[in-house]
Design a protein around this motif. Structure first.
Motif, PDB file in Angstrom:
ATOM      1  N   LYS A 145       4.358  -9.691   4.365  1.00  0.00           N
ATOM      2  CA  LYS A 145       3.281  -9.919   3.398  1.00  0.00           C
ATOM      3  C   LYS A 145       1.931  -9.836   4.089  1.00  0.00           C
ATOM      4  O   LYS A 145       0.994  -9.194   3.610  1.00  0.00           O
ATOM      5  CB  LYS A 145       3.444 -11.295   2.758  1.00  0.00           C
ATOM      6  N   ARG A 185      -4.158  -3.551   3.175  1.00  0.00           N
ATOM      7  CA  ARG A 185      -4.945  -3.348   1.958  1.00  0.00           C
ATOM      8  C   ARG A 185      -6.402  -3.707   2.194  1.00  0.00           C
ATOM      9  O   ARG A 185      -7.292  -3.200   1.543  1.00  0.00           O
ATOM     10  CB  ARG A 185      -4.403  -4.249   0.833  1.00  0.00           C
ATOM     11  N   ASP A 194      -3.620  -9.251  -4.109  1.00  0.00           N
ATOM     12  CA  ASP A 194      -3.706  -8.013  -3.338  1.00  0.00           C
ATOM     13  C   ASP A 194      -2.328  -7.482  -2.952  1.00  0.00           C
ATOM     14  O   ASP A 194      -2.224  -6.579  -2.135  1.00  0.00           O
ATOM     15  CB  ASP A 194      -4.602  -8.198  -2.093  1.00  0.00           C
ATOM     16  N   LEU A 195      -1.291  -8.069  -3.529  1.00  0.00           N
ATOM     17  CA  LEU A 195       0.045  -7.475  -3.398  1.00  0.00           C
ATOM     18  C   LEU A 195       0.421  -6.883  -4.763  1.00  0.00           C
ATOM     19  O   LEU A 195      -0.070  -7.332  -5.796  1.00  0.00           O
ATOM     20  CB  LEU A 195       1.089  -8.520  -2.998  1.00  0.00           C
ATOM     21  N   THR A 196       1.324  -5.914  -4.750  1.00  0.00           N
ATOM     22  CA  THR A 196       1.754  -5.341  -6.020  1.00  0.00           C
ATOM     23  C   THR A 196       2.698  -6.314  -6.727  1.00  0.00           C
ATOM     24  O   THR A 196       3.149  -7.299  -6.140  1.00  0.00           O
ATOM     25  CB  THR A 196       2.494  -4.008  -5.816  1.00  0.00           C
ATOM     26  N   TYR A 245      -0.088 -13.347  -5.202  1.00  0.00           N
ATOM     27  CA  TYR A 245      -1.071 -12.641  -4.393  1.00  0.00           C
ATOM     28  C   TYR A 245      -1.660 -11.466  -5.156  1.00  0.00           C
ATOM     29  O   TYR A 245      -0.965 -10.507  -5.476  1.00  0.00           O
ATOM     30  CB  TYR A 245      -0.432 -12.164  -3.090  1.00  0.00           C
ATOM     31  N   GLU A 277       5.928  -6.382  -4.886  1.00  0.00           N
ATOM     32  CA  GLU A 277       5.823  -7.098  -3.608  1.00  0.00           C
ATOM     33  C   GLU A 277       5.786  -8.611  -3.820  1.00  0.00           C
ATOM     34  O   GLU A 277       6.392  -9.373  -3.065  1.00  0.00           O
ATOM     35  CB  GLU A 277       4.565  -6.643  -2.850  1.00  0.00           C
ATOM     36  N   ASN A 278       5.083  -9.049  -4.857  1.00  0.00           N
ATOM     37  CA  ASN A 278       5.043 -10.472  -5.161  1.00  0.00           C
ATOM     38  C   ASN A 278       6.433 -11.006  -5.486  1.00  0.00           C
ATOM     39  O   ASN A 278       6.851 -12.044  -4.969  1.00  0.00           O
ATOM     40  CB  ASN A 278       4.103 -10.733  -6.345  1.00  0.00           C
ATOM     41  N   LEU A 322      -1.196  -3.494  -8.535  1.00  0.00           N
ATOM     42  CA  LEU A 322      -1.609  -4.737  -7.883  1.00  0.00           C
ATOM     43  C   LEU A 322      -1.608  -5.875  -8.903  1.00  0.00           C
ATOM     44  O   LEU A 322      -2.121  -5.726 -10.010  1.00  0.00           O
ATOM     45  CB  LEU A 322      -3.008  -4.595  -7.274  1.00  0.00           C
ATOM     46  N   VAL A 335       1.003  -6.293   4.931  1.00  0.00           N
ATOM     47  CA  VAL A 335       0.600  -5.537   3.746  1.00  0.00           C
ATOM     48  C   VAL A 335      -0.824  -5.921   3.341  1.00  0.00           C
ATOM     49  O   VAL A 335      -1.670  -5.068   3.062  1.00  0.00           O
ATOM     50  CB  VAL A 335       1.576  -5.796   2.583  1.00  0.00           C
ATOM     51  N   GLN A 336      -1.081  -7.225   3.350  1.00  0.00           N
ATOM     52  CA  GLN A 336      -2.423  -7.670   2.966  1.00  0.00           C
ATOM     53  C   GLN A 336      -3.470  -7.146   3.945  1.00  0.00           C
ATOM     54  O   GLN A 336      -4.571  -6.773   3.566  1.00  0.00           O
ATOM     55  CB  GLN A 336      -2.478  -9.196   2.920  1.00  0.00           C
TER      56      GLN A 336
END
Ligand SMILES: Nc1ncnc2c1ncn2[C@@H]1O[C@H](COP(=O)(O)OP(=O)(O)O)[C@@H](O)[C@H]1O
Ligand SMILES: [Mg+2]
Lengths: 376, 316
Positions: free
Chosen positions: A14, A21, B93-95, B91, B98-99, B132, A17-18
């Protein structure tokens, strides 16, 4: 309850990935070492050359001219004009149009021949000691050489006698006294301290501020998994920064790396971990990302001033040395200078490693004590 | 399903600084129930929920959540509870995928891919897994958050104002989902200050200034509040509403469609006012009615304004 590799991995992924981004921050992390390197390497020079200099010549003899020519070729001094009296010279020093006024006394050559050791007076603007310091210390040697060269042929007999100036400057490891070679390795310590501490503190506080920490804490994840999972990606950032930095230092500034790479690698890893732990500690104290940044800046200032990066450590008063010794950057700075410039190996840096390990252990213990698995 | 309560706490207390934010709250949530947790802003709902799932350490009191001690067995509770925070806290800023995947890993779910795929399908978000999460609308964020904390199939759901700031359609969809889950045997504790949500609950607890004032099965709440209510319809209801509001004995005038529901706790005083009104103005039709949850809810929410700051409350 046991630790779970899966959860730890999830936090790690995680975070990566953050990080990916967040292009802006990532680019900054890579740019900081480059920009700092060039700023400190090129722009900030504590051994400046071509300082504006005025001359008051009461003796126009060849010997006097030779002394001046010697000074000019040294690059430290840039003769910008002639003054005719003390008043003119003083004014120029006061208003900053000149850093030096060189006064050749009347009958200079005659006195040299007679062996009377005439005095060349150099008035220096000492309000900026760093600016003029190295020029002054180089002066003795320059004048001596110039006199030797002039006193040849008919005047050679005078050369045998004790020279009028006897300043000898001996610089080990860096004979040209190039500041960049000294300052660049130290800069690595500062850059890592600045970015590693801040980036960790901000990354953790961001979760609290955005409310995601609550979701995270409501899951079965253990504090250790969060801590290591969040911090590890930034270790990698530190690696990238260091590689970029070392490449730049070697290619652009010709800073040598003559010591043991292993010693460097060990010290470097410990240093990064200590800084990340410090960032973690900050995150347990502050509430917002803004505060996290302020706290990191608050810490970086004494690091720059007291670690020996800016000013020689030995020259600082005892209390300042004590503060300096408590900072990890102080020890890493010594370590890097030793390894890169003096060819040190693991045994030589053991003392620095130990100091960093002790500081690191204290930080880790305190932050573990402060870390809450609840929102209290 | 056993009959031991899903949540059972006694004397739960939390002090922040010198402010007692939650004051000796007792609560029993029966298994399988939809339990509404009502109270104005700042009354201590979030704090109470956080203590129940081990996110905050109580300063007093004790209790169990799914049979685990809330003081010593927080990790066990966390594994079996789905907690949806008041603020969207996945989150941004996660897709979406991904979350969901992250949450699935937190609970160490087997067949993670399958679980996440199924969640996406159930949500109707199959095609949008790579979007996102931060770009979703409010209603979708809430549904995603709910789905994310349901993936590990918890037996107890703690929902903290799950529909605050969400449009009515999304809110209805959300509640359809809650009822579906409840039918499957999941216990739901949901805090809210929307009436249309409160009336869908099987049980209700009402809290103000950190103190629980009323609780019980939804059907018993009106009686416990002790309101008496008359219904009136006819012309010029707005004038009538204004006229009634200032009369002693009338504590609440609420409009329901083309009717006013006039309520008060003093039955005789209320009846006197109404008799007087009837005499004065023959065009209105008055009728005594049972007080329902709606009136009770409005009454409760009106008696305590926002609870932030001021210590103490109506009782002091
Ligand atoms: N961490 C905290 N520190 C200090 N005060 C808090 C904290 N969390 C909540 N409060 C205060 O406790 C009271 C109750 O808050 P909360 O439980 O969030 O109420 P609700 O969820 O019913 O709106 C509020 O006055 C709030 O300001
Ligand atoms: Mg709340």
């Amino acid at each position: 309850m046991h630790l779970s590799l899966a959860r730890f991995g999830a936090v790690l992924v995680k975070e990566f990935v953050q990080m990916r981004r967040d292009r802006m921050t990532f680019a900054m992390m890579i740019m900081i070492p480059i920009v700092q390197l060039f700023l400190f390497g090129f722009a900030i020079n504590s051994d400046p050359h071509n300082l504006p200099t005025l001359v008051e010549m009461a003796d126009e003899s060849p010997t006097a001219r030779a002394v001046l020519a010697g000074m000019e070729t040294s690059d430290y001094f840039d003769f910008i004009g002639v003054v005719t009296g003390q008043e003119d010279g003083d004014r120029a020093l006061r208003d900053g149009s000149a850093n030096f006024v060189v006064v050749i006394p009347p009958g200079f050559e005659r006195d040299v021949i007679r062996g009377l050791s005439p005095d060349i007076l150099v008035a220096a603007d000492a309000s900026d000691p760093t600016a003029v310091g190295s020029a002054v210390s180089a002066l003795g040697g320059i004048v001596e050489v110039a006199i030797k060269q002039t006193l040849e042929g008919p005047l050679a007999f005078a050369a045998g006698r004790p020279p009028p100036f006897s300043v000898s400057v001996h610089r080990q490891f860096n004979p040209e006294a190039e500041t960049s070679i000294n300052i660049v390795p130290g800069l690595l310590a500062i850059i890592l301290a600045m970015t590693m501490v801040m980036i960790t503190a901000v990354a953790i506080v961001r979760e609290v501020e955005r409310g995601t920490m609550e979701t995270l804490l409501a899951t079965p994840v253990r504090p250790f998994e969060v801590m290591v999972g969040k911090v590890l990606p930034y270790v990698l950032v530190g690696y990238v920064q260091t590689i970029v930095f070392l490449a730049g230092a070697g290619l652009v500034f010709g800073v040598p790396f003559i010591g043991s790479p292993l010693a460097f690698f060990v010290g470097f890893n410990i240093y990064i971990v200590v800084n990340l732990a410090l960032g973690f500690l900050i995150s347990t104290v502050v509430k917002t990302q803004m505060q996290a940044m302020q706290a990191s800046f608050f810490l970086i200032l004494p690091t720059i001033l007291l670690s020996g990066f800016m000013f020689p450590f030995a020259g600082m008063p005892g209390w300042a040395q004590a503060i300096g010794a408590a900072m990890p950057a102080t020890h890493f700075l010594r370590l890097v200078r030793k390894v890169m410039l003096k060819g040190a190996d693991l045994a030589d840096i053991a003392v620095d490693l130990r100091a960093m390990a002790i500081i690191g252990a204290v930080i880790v213990v305190v932050s573990m004590l402060r870390y809450r698995q609840t929102l209290d | 399903m056993t009959d031991t309560p899903a949540i059972s706490v006694r004397g739960l207390t939390k002090v922040f600084g010198d402010k007692t934010v939650v004051d000796a709250v007792d609560m029993d949530v029966p298994p399988g129930a939809i339990y509404g947790f009502l109270g104005p802003n700042g009354s201590g709902k979030t704090t109470t929920i956080r203590m129940m799932c081990g996110l905050l350490t109580p300063d007093g009191g004790a209790g169990e959540c799914l049979g685990y001690d809330i003081l010593t067995e927080a990790p066990k509770i966390k594994e079996n509870v789905g907690y949806m925070t008041q603020k969207f806290s996945l989150y941004g800023d996660l897709t979406i995928r991904e979350n969901l995947d992250f949450m699935a890993r937190m609970y160490r779910l087997k067949n993670r891919r399958k679980v996440v795929d199924k969640t996406l399908t159930d949500l109707g978000l199959e095609g949008r897994g790579d979007q996102l999460a931060g770009t979703l609308s409010g209603g979708w964020k809430q549904r995603l958050a709910l789905a994310a904390c349901m993936q590990h199939q918890p037996r107890l759901l703690l929902l903290d104002e799950p529909t605050a700031g969400v449009d009515p359609k999304a809110r209805r969809d959300f509640w359809d989902e809650i009822r579906r889950l409840s039918k499957r045997g999941v216990t739901v504790l949901v805090s809210t200050h929307y009436m249309d949500e409160a009336i869908q609950c099987d049980f209700i607890a009402y809290i103000a200034y950190g103190r629980k004032l009323i609780d019980g099965p939804a059907a018993e709440i009106p009686a416990k509040v002790g309101l008496h209510t008359w219904r009136v319809d006819g012309p010029d209801l707005t004038e009538l509403e204004d006229a009634l509001a200032s009369r002693p004995g009338v504590e609440q005038v609420a409009r329901f469609g083309a009717q006013l529901h006039v309520s008060g706790t003093d039955e005789a005083a209320l009846a006197a006012v109404i008799a007087e009104e009837k005499k004065k103005n023959g065009t209105h039709r008055w009728q005594k009615k049972d007080t329902e949850l709606e009136e009770a809810f409005i009454y409760l929410m009106a008696t305590a304004a926002d609870n932030f700051g001021a210590p103490g409350g109506p009782g002091e």
